[in-house]
Design a protein around this motif. Structure first.
Motif, PDB file in Angstrom:
ATOM      1  N   SER A 146       8.350   9.377  -7.688  1.00  0.00           N
ATOM      2  CA  SER A 146       8.851  10.653  -6.715  1.00  0.00           C
ATOM      3  C   SER A 146       8.239  10.256  -5.524  1.00  0.00           C
ATOM      4  O   SER A 146       6.968  10.485  -5.409  1.00  0.00           O
ATOM      5  CB  SER A 146       8.467  11.873  -7.128  1.00  0.00           C
ATOM      6  OG  SER A 146       8.748  13.028  -6.310  1.00  0.00           O
ATOM      7  N   GLN A 147       8.815   9.813  -4.417  1.00  0.00           N
ATOM      8  CA  GLN A 147       8.271   9.427  -3.077  1.00  0.00           C
ATOM      9  C   GLN A 147       8.231  10.365  -2.182  1.00  0.00           C
ATOM     10  O   GLN A 147       9.401  11.231  -2.005  1.00  0.00           O
ATOM     11  CB  GLN A 147       8.643   8.159  -2.654  1.00  0.00           C
ATOM     12  CG  GLN A 147      10.228   8.086  -2.561  1.00  0.00           C
ATOM     13  CD  GLN A 147      10.986   6.601  -2.129  1.00  0.00           C
ATOM     14  OE1 GLN A 147      10.508   5.631  -2.695  1.00  0.00           O
ATOM     15  NE2 GLN A 147      11.506   6.794  -0.848  1.00  0.00           N
ATOM     16  N   SER A 148       7.288  10.383  -1.179  1.00  0.00           N
ATOM     17  CA  SER A 148       7.374  11.512  -0.015  1.00  0.00           C
ATOM     18  C   SER A 148       7.697  10.607   1.252  1.00  0.00           C
ATOM     19  O   SER A 148       7.903  11.415   2.085  1.00  0.00           O
ATOM     20  CB  SER A 148       6.052  12.048   0.098  1.00  0.00           C
ATOM     21  OG  SER A 148       5.047  10.767   0.561  1.00  0.00           O
ATOM     22  N   TYR A 149       7.946   9.455   1.105  1.00  0.00           N
ATOM     23  CA  TYR A 149       8.290   8.529   2.333  1.00  0.00           C
ATOM     24  C   TYR A 149       9.969   8.097   2.231  1.00  0.00           C
ATOM     25  O   TYR A 149      10.395   8.272   1.163  1.00  0.00           O
ATOM     26  CB  TYR A 149       7.487   7.423   2.660  1.00  0.00           C
ATOM     27  CG  TYR A 149       7.432   6.726   1.260  1.00  0.00           C
ATOM     28  CD1 TYR A 149       8.312   5.545   1.320  1.00  0.00           C
ATOM     29  CD2 TYR A 149       6.428   6.719   0.278  1.00  0.00           C
ATOM     30  CE1 TYR A 149       8.507   4.542  -0.077  1.00  0.00           C
ATOM     31  CE2 TYR A 149       6.639   5.976  -0.900  1.00  0.00           C
ATOM     32  CZ  TYR A 149       7.467   4.970  -0.941  1.00  0.00           C
ATOM     33  OH  TYR A 149       7.550   4.108  -2.079  1.00  0.00           O
ATOM     34  N   GLU A 150      10.333   7.905   3.219  1.00  0.00           N
ATOM     35  CA  GLU A 150      11.708   7.304   3.480  1.00  0.00           C
ATOM     36  C   GLU A 150      11.630   5.803   3.542  1.00  0.00           C
ATOM     37  O   GLU A 150      10.789   5.074   4.120  1.00  0.00           O
ATOM     38  CB  GLU A 150      12.504   7.773   4.580  1.00  0.00           C
ATOM     39  CG  GLU A 150      12.886   9.315   4.395  1.00  0.00           C
ATOM     40  CD  GLU A 150      13.939   9.732   5.267  1.00  0.00           C
ATOM     41  OE1 GLU A 150      14.605   8.705   5.927  1.00  0.00           O
ATOM     42  OE2 GLU A 150      13.931  10.721   5.784  1.00  0.00           O
ATOM     43  N   SER A 151      12.632   5.326   3.069  1.00  0.00           N
ATOM     44  CA  SER A 151      12.805   3.629   3.284  1.00  0.00           C
ATOM     45  C   SER A 151      14.256   3.073   3.991  1.00  0.00           C
ATOM     46  O   SER A 151      15.131   4.221   3.693  1.00  0.00           O
ATOM     47  CB  SER A 151      12.650   3.078   1.867  1.00  0.00           C
ATOM     48  OG  SER A 151      11.272   3.172   1.091  1.00  0.00           O
TER      49      SER A 151
ATOM     50  N   GLU B  25       0.749  -1.190  -0.080  1.00  0.00           N
ATOM     51  CA  GLU B  25       0.011  -0.034   0.047  1.00  0.00           C
ATOM     52  C   GLU B  25       0.721   1.460   0.043  1.00  0.00           C
ATOM     53  O   GLU B  25       0.852   2.074   1.138  1.00  0.00           O
ATOM     54  CB  GLU B  25      -1.036  -0.159   0.987  1.00  0.00           C
ATOM     55  CG  GLU B  25      -1.870  -1.161   1.285  1.00  0.00           C
ATOM     56  CD  GLU B  25      -2.578  -1.343   2.660  1.00  0.00           C
ATOM     57  OE1 GLU B  25      -3.007  -0.299   3.055  1.00  0.00           O
ATOM     58  OE2 GLU B  25      -2.324  -2.481   3.165  1.00  0.00           O
ATOM     59  N   TRP B  26       1.598   1.353  -0.990  1.00  0.00           N
ATOM     60  CA  TRP B  26       2.668   2.424  -1.165  1.00  0.00           C
ATOM     61  C   TRP B  26       2.104   3.828  -1.060  1.00  0.00           C
ATOM     62  O   TRP B  26       2.609   4.830  -0.627  1.00  0.00           O
ATOM     63  CB  TRP B  26       3.788   2.215  -2.119  1.00  0.00           C
ATOM     64  CG  TRP B  26       4.374   1.132  -2.198  1.00  0.00           C
ATOM     65  CD1 TRP B  26       4.181  -0.282  -2.842  1.00  0.00           C
ATOM     66  CD2 TRP B  26       5.744   0.837  -1.292  1.00  0.00           C
ATOM     67  NE1 TRP B  26       4.924  -1.239  -2.185  1.00  0.00           N
ATOM     68  CE2 TRP B  26       5.841  -0.472  -1.575  1.00  0.00           C
ATOM     69  CE3 TRP B  26       6.250   1.642  -0.306  1.00  0.00           C
ATOM     70  CZ2 TRP B  26       7.063  -1.103  -0.806  1.00  0.00           C
ATOM     71  CZ3 TRP B  26       7.540   1.065   0.211  1.00  0.00           C
ATOM     72  CH2 TRP B  26       7.815  -0.353   0.116  1.00  0.00           C
ATOM     73  N   ASP B  27       0.937   4.074  -1.728  1.00  0.00           N
ATOM     74  CA  ASP B  27       0.438   5.213  -2.051  1.00  0.00           C
ATOM     75  C   ASP B  27      -0.392   5.616  -0.579  1.00  0.00           C
ATOM     76  O   ASP B  27      -0.848   6.835  -0.576  1.00  0.00           O
ATOM     77  CB  ASP B  27      -0.758   5.157  -3.153  1.00  0.00           C
ATOM     78  CG  ASP B  27      -0.264   4.901  -4.498  1.00  0.00           C
ATOM     79  OD1 ASP B  27       0.940   5.174  -4.399  1.00  0.00           O
ATOM     80  OD2 ASP B  27      -1.032   4.413  -5.329  1.00  0.00           O
ATOM     81  N   SER B  28      -0.514   4.806   0.461  1.00  0.00           N
ATOM     82  CA  SER B  28      -1.049   5.130   1.508  1.00  0.00           C
ATOM     83  C   SER B  28      -0.132   5.690   2.494  1.00  0.00           C
ATOM     84  O   SER B  28      -0.201   6.446   3.582  1.00  0.00           O
ATOM     85  CB  SER B  28      -1.829   3.952   2.204  1.00  0.00           C
ATOM     86  OG  SER B  28      -0.711   3.190   2.733  1.00  0.00           O
ATOM     87  N   LEU B  29       1.198   5.761   2.225  1.00  0.00           N
ATOM     88  CA  LEU B  29       2.182   6.362   3.077  1.00  0.00           C
ATOM     89  C   LEU B  29       2.312   7.985   3.216  1.00  0.00           C
ATOM     90  O   LEU B  29       1.996   8.433   2.257  1.00  0.00           O
ATOM     91  CB  LEU B  29       3.572   5.881   2.768  1.00  0.00           C
ATOM     92  CG  LEU B  29       3.831   4.556   2.899  1.00  0.00           C
ATOM     93  CD1 LEU B  29       5.131   4.150   2.381  1.00  0.00           C
ATOM     94  CD2 LEU B  29       3.657   3.867   4.458  1.00  0.00           C
TER      95      LEU B  29
END
Length: 705
Positions: A642-647, A419-423
């Motif tokens: 383009s992600q707004s979260y870190e991994s 659920e990547w879009d939920s982050l």
């Protein structure tokens, strides 16, 4: 609804591959279990193949296309892991399969009379014969051996003239009475009989095992598969796969790239009576009287001509001459050196050798416009986790568990996160989106081959779904090396852990047929000369943390998985000698402290562990660098995201050492179970989370690269 209509409804998906005109005849034959193929076909031996082949009967009538459909029974349904046991317990089935596969089994020979050198030289008995018969010790020994250590017979033989007849009878009664009274005669007879029976049993077991091994090797030229669904306890369907061998008729159909017959598995549902598996066979061309009957044995998912030809190497004596699966036109489309060893050497190996890789870490960057929420020194970082060992052992004062994922600063999943879009902006997740480039065995092999080529810290690995010809070429290139055990291969599922469905084999047909396993597999060269600890195999599990900036943290404490028995390359069936993963089996597990292991390794092998550890660290970093610098699906990068979260990622690296102490990266595991790690080191989880803070004290537990 008529019975036939109900049959069509229930079996509609299977019937889709069968001409509709044949549905009713099939229904009728299934209802009566009517096996009438013998009215139309016959077995030939040695014509044109070495073994059995199936032919249309000689006569005036051809078998017309789509005119008939035949039921073929299944002689044996099994699972490969159970095959040896089933055949050892079912001698009639073993004999049937030997006949079906044209295996000539040697007759079991009863043991001959004990040879002179096997006789027990009983000094007391020899002296008794010498004294009673008044002969020398050597003469008594000679006669006693000739009489199979029957004392009375030996004495009688030495005293046969008339003058001694009466004395012999007296001696016979006297000696026999003495032996019976002492019990030694019966005791000796029982001992000899028991030893003889044990020898016979051991020889019989070895003879039977050899027969079973011959069938289990050759069965890969006959096994076929079908899949079916069963309902689990929770009501959800689960797909299972059965391996089966057709009866004598079905097993005699040979391969052709231009077949005249279609053979399909058909699972007939009798309702409450259960399900019965058959193979249905029908002509797809007109078959002339006496003509050999053929089908296409090549799986539809093999596309490259050279893979098709490689696959057929599994079907010994079942390939119609001139029908090896690759046409002349198709061969011309291949390279000019289209046989397997040159293809492997000059197409595959040369390509690997040309790889000159200079990785540049460029992991996904967080969108700078999405700043982390500001946090004071007293604010605690909220952690949401589905991982039990994290929940039970996280006690760091900077972190606090929460059951609300939407409010969490750090999310730690033990399952694949989707659920990547939920982050939310600023959240940190313990997975990289495309990290299966590391954790799926076939993708890790692909990543390494397309970046480093064939580095020293890997073993030759092939995806049996897409690199069958390359594997066969490598195998054949080492053919004849059996005495050096160079042609041993371990097959593994792409994405299973805990040693599930892993086996070691040297028999090419079996290795090729792993392509047909319901679980896709790789073939990896077996490390036949591993470094040993107390003469036992071992591997090392390292916990590796990777930050979003590409920094690699290798936990200094590692775990040693040790085989239970001494390494013996000649006994591949002994799990406890060949494998090291014991904690998910019924075998006992040896636990070693890593500091004691290092001390003992330095003492046993006269090495400096610091150098070995540095080599291991560099090999692990090389793997991470390759993944962190390549676009998905080969690597971790996605230039379109383009992600707004870190991994960050935590992985279990399994490492072996060869006999020269060089590291071998065996595989990389997703979300490794660290319950035992927490038992060894109560601060283990706190140290893992310290990596996300850059906490100096926690980082002391890691080698930071």
């Amino acid at each position: 609804m008529s019975a036939f209509e109900a049959f069509v409804t229930v079996h509609q998906y299977q019937l889709a591959a069968i001409p509709e005109d044949l549905w009713l005849p099939l229904f009728m034959k299934l209802g009566e279990d009517y096996l009438d193929a013998g009215n139309y076909v016959e077995l030939h031996y040695g014509d044109p193949l070495e073994g059995y082949s199936l032919h249309a009967k000689n006569g005036d009538q051809a078998i017309k296309k789509h005119s008939e459909i035949f039921l073929v029974d299944h002689a044996w349904t099994t699972q490969p892991d159970n095959a040896h046991k089933e055949l050892l317990e079912n001698h009639k089935l073993l004999e049937r399969l030997e006949n079906l596969m044209d295996i000539e089994a040697e007759e079991f020979e009863e043991e001959e009379s004990e040879k002179e050198d096997e006789l027990e030289h009983d000094d007391e008995a020899i002296k008794t014969v010498a004294e009673q018969a008044n002969v020398s010790y050597d003469r008594a020994k000679e006669v006693l051996e000739a009489e199979k250590y029957e004392i009375v017979n030996a004495i009688m033989r030495l005293t046969v003239d008339e003058d001694f007849k009466k004395e012999s009878e007296r001696l016979q009664d006297e000696v026999f009475g003495q032996l019976v009274a002492s019990g030694k005669a019966q005791e000796k007879e029982d001992k000899i009989s028991k030893e003889k029976e044990e020898r016979r049993k051991n020889r019989h077991d070895a003879w039977l095992k050899e027969r079973v091994n011959n069938v289990c090797n050759k069965m890969w030229s006959y096994l076929q598969t079908y899949s079916y669904s069963v309902l689990k306890g929770d009501g959800q369907p689960e797909t299972q796969t059965a391996w089966y061998i057709n009866d004598e008729v079905g097993s005699a159909i040979c391969h052709s790239s231009d077949p005249n017959t279609m053979c399909l598995p058909f699972i007939f549902s009798r309702g409450a009576s259960g399900m019965i598996p058959y193979t249905v066979m029908f002509p797809i061309k007109d078959i002339a009287p006496g003509e050999i009957m053929t089908c296409d044995l090549i799986p539809k998912n093999l596309e490259r001509p050279i893979d098709k030809a490689a696959y057929l190497l599994a079907y010994e004596n079942r390939i119609l001459p001139g029908q090896e699966g690759v046409s002349v036109d198709e061969i011309k489309k291949l390279s000019t050196v289209c046989i397997y060893i040159p293809y492997y050497k000059y197409e595959f190996c040369d390509k690997l050798a040309k790889q000159s890789y200079q990785p540049t870490i460029d992991l996904p960057k967080v969108n700078c416009s999405n700043e982390k929420k500001e946090r004071g020194d007293e604010d605690r970082i909220l952690v949401y986790t589905t991982t039990e060992f994290v929940r039970q052992n996280l006690s760091h004062s900077k972190f606090k568990l929460t059951n609300d994922r939407t409010k969490a600063d750090i999310i730690w999943f033990s399952q694949d996160f989707t659920e990547w879009d939920s982050l939310k902006p600023g959240q940190i997740i313990n997975q990289f989106r495309y990290e299966n480039c590391l954790t799926y065995k076939q993708r890790l092999a692909d990543l390494i081959q397309k970046t480093y080529g064939s580095p020293s810290w890997t073993l030759a690995t092939y995806n049996l779904n897409t690199q069958l010809a390359e594997f066969v070429g490598d195998y054949l290139n080492h053919d004849g090396d059996e005495k050096h055990h160079e042609n041993l291969w371990v097959t593994k599922p792409w994405n299973f852990a805990r040693g599930i469905e892993i086996s070691v084999d040297r028999y090419l047909p079996k290795l090729i047929r792993q392509h047909d396993s319901p679980t896709p597999k790789i073939a990896q060269r077996y490390l036949v000369k591993p470094c040993l600890y107390n003469k036992k195999k071992f591997d090392l599990r390292y916990i590796v943390m990777v930050n979003s900036d590409g920094t690699v943290h290798i936990y200094k404490m590692f775990w040693i998985r040790l085989a239970n028995k001494k390494y013996n390359i000649d006994d591949l069936d002994d799990y406890e000698a060949q494998f090291t993963v014991m904690n998910y089996s019924n075998f006992p597990m040896t636990q070693l402290d890593y500091k004691s292991f290092i001390h003992n390794m330095e003492k046993q092998h006269s090495i400096e562990w610091t150098k070995v550890q540095n080599d291991i660290n560099h090999a692990i970093k090389d793997v991470i660098m390759a993944a962190a610098s390549e676009q998905q699906p080969l690597g971790l990068l996605d230039k379109n995201t383009s992600q707004s979260y870190e991994s960050f990622g935590m992985y279990g690296f399994d490492v072996m050492l060869d006999d020269k102490y060089n590291p071998i990266i065996v595989e990389v595991n997703f979300s490794p179970d660290c319950t035992r790690a927490c038992q060894y080191d109560p601060q283990f989880v706190n140290n893992l989370f310290s990596v996300t803070l850059g906490d100096k004290k926690g980082l002391e537990a890691f080698n930071v690269l």
